[in-house]
Design a protein around this motif. Structure first.
Motif, mmCIF file in Angstrom:
data_model
loop_
_atom_site.group_PDB
_atom_site.id
_atom_site.type_symbol
_atom_site.label_atom_id
_atom_site.label_comp_id
_atom_site.label_asym_id
_atom_site.label_seq_id
_atom_site.Cartn_x
_atom_site.Cartn_y
_atom_site.Cartn_z
ATOM 1 N N LYS A 219 0.821 -1.220 0.000
ATOM 2 C CA LYS A 219 0.000 0.000 0.000
ATOM 3 C C LYS A 219 0.851 1.264 0.000
ATOM 4 O O LYS A 219 0.570 2.217 -0.739
ATOM 5 C CB LYS A 219 -0.915 -0.012 1.233
ATOM 6 N N GLU A 220 1.872 1.282 0.819
ATOM 7 C CA GLU A 220 2.634 2.509 1.039
ATOM 8 C C GLU A 220 3.806 2.683 0.079
ATOM 9 O O GLU A 220 4.470 3.722 0.088
ATOM 10 C CB GLU A 220 3.162 2.550 2.483
ATOM 11 N N THR A 221 4.083 1.673 -0.737
ATOM 12 C CA THR A 221 5.206 1.763 -1.676
ATOM 13 C C THR A 221 4.674 1.771 -3.099
ATOM 14 O O THR A 221 4.188 0.748 -3.587
ATOM 15 C CB THR A 221 6.164 0.572 -1.497
ATOM 16 N N PRO A 222 4.713 2.895 -3.783
ATOM 17 C CA PRO A 222 4.213 2.936 -5.162
ATOM 18 C C PRO A 222 5.150 2.199 -6.108
ATOM 19 O O PRO A 222 6.310 1.925 -5.772
ATOM 20 C CB PRO A 222 4.179 4.436 -5.478
ATOM 21 N N TYR A 223 4.622 1.878 -7.272
ATOM 22 C CA TYR A 223 5.484 1.366 -8.339
ATOM 23 C C TYR A 223 6.565 2.414 -8.575
ATOM 24 O O TYR A 223 6.268 3.608 -8.641
ATOM 25 C CB TYR A 223 4.663 1.147 -9.603
ATOM 26 N N PRO A 224 7.856 2.022 -8.655
ATOM 27 C CA PRO A 224 8.943 3.010 -8.734
ATOM 28 C C PRO A 224 8.669 4.108 -9.759
ATOM 29 O O PRO A 224 8.404 3.834 -10.934
ATOM 30 C CB PRO A 224 10.155 2.156 -9.133
#
Length: 335
Positions: A219-224
């Motif tokens: 949830k907290e880590t977007p696709y780079p």
């Protein structure tokens, strides 16, 4: 999550129609400049366009593979939460004798699942569920977390005092796990359960902590962002240059035809460039809508349905007969 046979082609066209409008304009402008205004130097060598198209295809394919992996990871985590919940529920029923205490543990677990799913449905700046092309599609389904107040849902499972204790906390799901751990520790200290049983329950409890962390990581880590922006740049560059690369190729066809189309074959650049570019922009849009598997789009992991299924199973383990209704698909979409 769409569970029908497939999306209708008309629905997919509607979903991507704004990109199609832009591509039509991109296709018409070069033809007007080249054919009507006679600006012949605008032609881009087809070799350049084809090389750019190949590179773009690799970039788009890479992104779609990675975004699908994020969705699959989300499915895996919630499958593990479901399995762990059932195992933990059976332990609670068999290890403890106090029915009131067992029910309290079960219902606090329902509250934990509720807090976690509401947390997963929160908006993040990089998510696209509320982008116009996705928001339009939300008329076909509703998201429970946006329809029902968090406090009202929580009060179905825990008392007001307990909700008040965690209401000021940043991570309410974690605080509910803390309360569960305190209850189990108190039961062990009171010799209600044996050491081996306590250790086994602690192991299952730790699984919930790990699984919650995995959900939060997705949830907290977007696709780079660096891969996301290069994908967008490459697709837009290719779609912009493609009509210029097709001008000379279609102009040559005038020497091979007769009749009404002779001298006008170059206008075929518009439909063919739109068709080819639409494949690239559609793949980009599909990948973008798959990046964040908990945001509430029609392609997401159905965490609301999974939580309801867990609750039904645990209530049956508890011996209850008044069960909540399963969450059913709305227009073939599970949420």
């Amino acid at each position: 999550m769409h569970i029908g046979k497939s999306y209708k082609f008309s629905a997919f066209l509607f979903w991507t129609r704004k990109k199609i409008y832009a591509l039509i304009i991109l296709g018409i402008i070069p033809v007007i400049l080249y054919h009507l205004l006679g600006i012949k130097w605008l032609v881009v060598p087809w070799t350049v366009v084809s090389l750019l198209g190949t590179a773009t295809a690799f970039i788009v394919g890479f992104k779609n593979t990675q975004t699908y992996s994020r969705t699959w990871d989300g499915h895996t985590v919630w499958t593990n939460i479901s399995n762990s919940s059932k195992a933990w529920g059976i332990m609670c029923r068999d290890y403890f004798q106090d029915e009131g205490f067992i029910r309290k543990l079960f219902y606090r677990h329902f509250a934990f699942l509720t807090a976690l799913r509401y947390h997963m449905r929160e908006n993040r700046i990089w998510e696209v569920a509320d982008a116009r092309y996705n928001a339009e599609y939300q008329q076909y389904y509703s998201i429970p977390e946006r329809q029902q107040a968090f406090e009202d849902e929580m009060l179905k499972y825990i008392p007001k005092e307990e909700l008040a204790n965690i209401s000021g906390m940043q991570n309410k799901a974690t605080q509910l796990l803390v309360l569960q751990n305190q209850a189990m520790k108190k039961a062990y200290d009171g010799e209600v359960i044996q050491l081996a049983q306590f250790i086994e329950m602690q192991r299952m409890h730790n699984n919930f902590i790990i699984q919650q962390g995995q959900c939060e990581s997705i949830k907290e880590t977007p696709y780079p962002r660096q891969y996301s922006i290069i994908n967008t740049i490459f697709v837009r560059m290719f779609c912009s240059l493609l009509p210029f690369g097709m001008l000379q190729e279609f102009d040559k066809l005038n020497d091979m035809v007769t009749g009404v189309m002779k001298g006008h074959m170059i206008w075929l650049v518009v439909p063919f460039s739109v068709l080819i570019s639409w494949m690239y922009t559609s793949l980009e849009q599909v990948g973008e809508s798959t990046e964040n598997p908990f945001e509430g789009s029609s392609n997401d992991v159905p965490i609301s349905q999974i939580c309801r299924a867990i609750e039904i199973d645990l209530r049956e383990i508890l011996g209850e007969t008044a069960l909540p209704a399963p969450i059913k698909a709305q227009n073939d979409i599970l949420v």
